[in-house]
Design a protein around this motif. Structure first.
Motif, mmCIF file in Angstrom:
data_model
loop_
_atom_site.group_PDB
_atom_site.id
_atom_site.type_symbol
_atom_site.label_atom_id
_atom_site.label_comp_id
_atom_site.label_asym_id
_atom_site.label_seq_id
_atom_site.Cartn_x
_atom_site.Cartn_y
_atom_site.Cartn_z
ATOM 1 N N PHE A 1 -1.236 5.820 -0.872
ATOM 2 C CA PHE A 1 -2.374 6.682 -1.214
ATOM 3 C C PHE A 1 -2.377 7.937 -0.342
ATOM 4 C CE2 PHE A 1 -6.693 8.228 -0.751
ATOM 5 C CZ PHE A 1 -7.128 8.290 -2.059
ATOM 6 N N LEU B 1 -2.881 8.275 -8.000
ATOM 7 C CA LEU B 1 -4.323 8.500 -7.828
ATOM 8 C C LEU B 1 -4.590 9.358 -6.602
ATOM 9 C CD1 LEU B 1 -7.281 7.949 -8.575
ATOM 10 C CD2 LEU B 1 -7.119 5.809 -7.268
ATOM 11 N N GLY B 2 -3.882 9.068 -5.508
ATOM 12 C CA GLY B 2 -4.046 9.863 -4.298
ATOM 13 C C GLY B 2 -3.695 11.318 -4.519
ATOM 14 N N VAL C 1 -0.960 3.935 -7.141
ATOM 15 C CA VAL C 1 -1.893 4.293 -6.070
ATOM 16 C C VAL C 1 -1.595 5.693 -5.548
ATOM 17 C CG1 VAL C 1 -2.589 3.751 -3.699
ATOM 18 C CG2 VAL C 1 -2.404 1.925 -5.392
ATOM 19 N N ALA C 2 -0.307 6.002 -5.387
ATOM 20 C CA ALA C 2 0.079 7.332 -4.928
ATOM 21 C C ALA C 2 -0.311 8.394 -5.951
ATOM 22 C CB ALA C 2 1.582 7.385 -4.671
ATOM 23 N N TYR D 1 -2.047 11.694 -1.495
ATOM 24 C CA TYR D 1 -3.111 12.655 -1.209
ATOM 25 C C TYR D 1 -2.560 13.904 -0.521
ATOM 26 C CZ TYR D 1 -7.319 14.834 0.553
ATOM 27 O OH TYR D 1 -8.301 15.755 0.822
ATOM 28 N N SER E 1 6.752 6.817 -3.627
ATOM 29 C CA SER E 1 6.057 5.566 -3.325
ATOM 30 C C SER E 1 6.572 4.422 -4.180
ATOM 31 C CB SER E 1 4.546 5.750 -3.528
ATOM 32 O OG SER E 1 4.036 6.683 -2.606
ATOM 33 N N LEU F 1 0.235 -0.020 0.285
ATOM 34 C CA LEU F 1 -0.605 0.691 -0.677
ATOM 35 C C LEU F 1 -1.462 1.797 -0.043
ATOM 36 C CD1 LEU F 1 -1.707 -2.163 -3.111
ATOM 37 C CD2 LEU F 1 0.172 -0.531 -3.339
ATOM 38 N N PRO F 2 -2.134 1.533 1.097
ATOM 39 C CA PRO F 2 -2.889 2.633 1.721
ATOM 40 C C PRO F 2 -1.989 3.797 2.146
ATOM 41 C CG PRO F 2 -3.593 0.523 2.605
ATOM 42 C CD PRO F 2 -2.360 0.262 1.806
#
Length: 198
Positions: A11, A89-90, A86-87, A15, A75, A7-8
């Motif tokens: 992100f 949002l990033g 999550v991606a 981003y 992702s 997940l990180p």
């Protein structure tokens, strides 16, 4: 690497893709003035349109949307729907706050559409229809974005996509924040209409 551990990374992927300033890149390649010095100072398609170059504005809109879609699809393919969200949002945060431009980016409308396209395309269609209907009647790009983004999470919630609705609600709050100066100008009657040059 487990799915949750990814997940990180998702992100960061989002981003970095989201932070690519296509509006600035395209206008510089075309030899126009720095779009950050005109209109709202945004790097998005609406401000690019104020250069008078419709083709550049269309290219910016398409590429900004596709970077959101790419972040979600890549992702999601690697680690599933949670990573895709999550991606997304990033990517949205990357567009609004790109590290390469001292965290001063665009307003996020095209990226929002691209994220929806990658996650649940009917929501992207609803967003676009709402944007176009509002833009046709008012000729305010900012108001169109605010209306479309306000209704989209409710559409997702109504049809049972609760996780996507929650993500869309977060994106909407960020979009409203990015449009805070536009909101003030709308309230004072000083907001520029679509097609107006600086």
């Amino acid at each position: 690497m487990g799915l949750e551990a990814f997940l990180p990374v998702a992100f960061i992927i989002g981003y970095l893709l989201g932070s690519i300033p296509f509006g600035l890149v395209l206008t510089r390649l075309a030899g126009t003035q720095d779009i950050r010095s005109i209109g709202s100072g945004s790097i998005g398609a609406t401000n690019v349109l104020r250069t008078g170059r419709k083709s550049l504005a269309a290219g910016t809109l398409l590429l900004d949307a596709l970077k959101g879609t790419a972040a979600v699809v890549i992702s999601g393919y690697i680690a599933g729907p949670n990573a895709a969200m999550v991606a997304g949002l990033g990517a949205f945060l990357g567009h609004l706050f790109p590290v390469w431009l001292k965290f001063r980016g665009g307003k996020g409308v095209a990226v929002y559409i691209g994220i929806l396209l990658g996650l649940f395309w009917p929501a992207a269609l609803v967003f676009c229809v709402l944007w176009l209907a509002t833009a046709f009647t008012t000729r305010y790009s900012s108001l169109s974005a605010l209306v479309a983004s306000f209704i989209t999470p409710m559409f997702l919630w109504w049809f049972g996509h609760l996780a996507l609705a929650a993500l869309a609600a977060v994106l909407t709050l960020l979009l409203f924040y990015a449009h805070r100066e536009n909101i003030k100008r709308l309230q004072s009657g000083k907001e520029s209409r679509i097609g107006e040059k600086a």
